[in-house]
Scaffold this motif. Structure first.
Motif, PDB file in Angstrom:
ATOM      1  N   LYS A   1       0.848  -1.193   0.000  1.00 49.90           N
ATOM      2  CA  LYS A   1       0.000   0.000   0.000  1.00 49.90           C
ATOM      3  C   LYS A   1       0.885   1.246   0.000  1.00 49.90           C
ATOM      4  CE  LYS A   1      -3.565   2.380   2.612  1.00 49.90           C
ATOM      5  NZ  LYS A   1      -4.275   2.451   3.891  1.00 49.90           N
ATOM      6  N   PRO A   2       0.787   2.076  -1.041  1.00 48.44           N
ATOM      7  CA  PRO A   2       1.619   3.291  -1.107  1.00 48.44           C
ATOM      8  C   PRO A   2       1.272   4.275   0.020  1.00 48.44           C
ATOM      9  CG  PRO A   2       0.625   2.805  -3.245  1.00 48.44           C
ATOM     10  CD  PRO A   2      -0.033   1.917  -2.239  1.00 48.44           C
ATOM     11  N   ASP A   3       2.307   4.931   0.546  1.00 50.99           N
ATOM     12  CA  ASP A   3       2.088   5.952   1.573  1.00 50.99           C
ATOM     13  C   ASP A   3       1.784   7.293   0.903  1.00 50.99           C
ATOM     14  OD1 ASP A   3       4.502   6.886   0.616  1.00 50.99           O
ATOM     15  OD2 ASP A   3       5.619   6.532   2.465  1.00 50.99           O
ATOM     16  N   ALA A   4       1.818   8.361   1.671  1.00 49.73           N
ATOM     17  CA  ALA A   4       1.494   9.696   1.144  1.00 49.73           C
ATOM     18  C   ALA A   4       2.438  10.129   0.031  1.00 49.73           C
ATOM     19  CB  ALA A   4       1.507  10.717   2.279  1.00 49.73           C
ATOM     20  N   LEU A   5       3.674   9.588   0.046  1.00 45.80           N
ATOM     21  CA  LEU A   5       4.655   9.942  -0.995  1.00 45.80           C
ATOM     22  C   LEU A   5       4.613   8.971  -2.175  1.00 45.80           C
ATOM     23  CD1 LEU A   5       7.695  10.746   1.336  1.00 45.80           C
ATOM     24  CD2 LEU A   5       6.152  12.374   0.224  1.00 45.80           C
ATOM     25  N   GLY A   6       3.706   8.003  -2.103  1.00 47.54           N
ATOM     26  CA  GLY A   6       3.596   7.023  -3.174  1.00 47.54           C
ATOM     27  C   GLY A   6       4.599   5.884  -3.058  1.00 47.54           C
ATOM     28  N   GLU A   7       5.246   5.766  -1.899  1.00 49.25           N
ATOM     29  CA  GLU A   7       6.254   4.721  -1.707  1.00 49.25           C
ATOM     30  C   GLU A   7       5.662   3.521  -0.988  1.00 49.25           C
ATOM     31  OE1 GLU A   7       9.248   6.838   0.508  1.00 49.25           O
ATOM     32  OE2 GLU A   7      10.364   7.265  -1.319  1.00 49.25           O
ATOM     33  N   VAL A   8       6.112   2.340  -1.394  1.00 52.01           N
ATOM     34  CA  VAL A   8       5.746   1.105  -0.711  1.00 52.01           C
ATOM     35  C   VAL A   8       6.926   0.692   0.166  1.00 52.01           C
ATOM     36  CG1 VAL A   8       4.102   0.375  -2.492  1.00 52.01           C
ATOM     37  CG2 VAL A   8       6.509  -0.313  -2.661  1.00 52.01           C
ATOM     38  N   TRP A   9       6.727  -0.332   0.984  1.00 54.06           N
ATOM     39  CA  TRP A   9       7.781  -0.743   1.914  1.00 54.06           C
ATOM     40  C   TRP A   9       9.084  -1.093   1.194  1.00 54.06           C
ATOM     41  CZ3 TRP A   9       5.441  -4.364   6.221  1.00 54.06           C
ATOM     42  CH2 TRP A   9       4.538  -3.632   6.998  1.00 54.06           C
TER      43      TRP A   9
END
Length: 186
Positions: A45-53
């Motif tokens: 699931k992407p975070d606010a910056l669009g990054e995944v783990w």
């Protein structure tokens, strides 16, 4: 269903190199209903910056690599400074300020040989420094090539925590300063 502290714990385990199945096994005793799929969903699931783990793990690994390269560079600088000091000391035992030959060593040949060996070592350091190619780059290239093979990539991912611990231990051994004993010959 799970609070943020559980997700953070899973994320920290992921950063250590564990995959969702391994994380499930670790967290299962505290959270019996947790599944690898739940963890995988959090990871993807992407975070606010669009990054995944995985993006964050790569950033952490890159930062660790940079720190190791910086440590190696610092160590090289210390070695370079010490060899420069040794060369100057050897030279000062052979030639005085006016350029006149003086010998305070046991033999002129021994001092010249030491001067030659130290000079060659320093020139090798300079050449290595100019080439810009470090052992760490070799390791990175090797890992990149191995990760291009799906079965090897899977094995590396599974064993990454152990690989990372062993690499860190080896780099720690390499980067520890060594005590050298000897006596000054006059």
């Amino acid at each position: 269903m799970y609070n943020q502290s559980v997700i953070n714990r899973a994320f920290n385990l992921f950063l250590l190199g564990n995959n969702p199945e391994q994380i499930e096994g670790i967290l299962k005793s505290d959270f019996p209903k947790i599944t690898a799929n739940t963890i995988r969903n959090w990871a993807e699931k992407p975070d606010a910056l669009g990054e995944v783990w995985e993006d964050k793990r790569k950033a952490v690994d890159n930062a660790a690599r940079k720190r190791i390269i910086d440590q190696a560079s610092t160590q090289r600088s210390k070695i370079f400074a010490k060899t420069d000091t040794l060369i100057n000391a050897a030279y000062n035992q052979i030639v005085d300020e006016s350029g006149k030959a003086i010998v305070e060593a046991k033999t002129l040949e021994g001092m010249l040989y030491a001067f030659k060996a130290i000079s060659e070592f320093q020139l090798k350091l300079e050449k290595d420094e100019e080439s810009g190619f470090s052992p760490m780059q070799s390791a990175e290239i090797l890992l990149e090539v191995l990760n291009e093979i799906p079965s090897v990539r899977k094995a590396i991912k599974t064993a990454w925590p152990e690989i990372q611990r062993k690499l860190t231990a080896r780099f720690d051994i390499i980067s520890k300063p060594k005590q050298v004993e000897g006596k000054v010959v006059k």
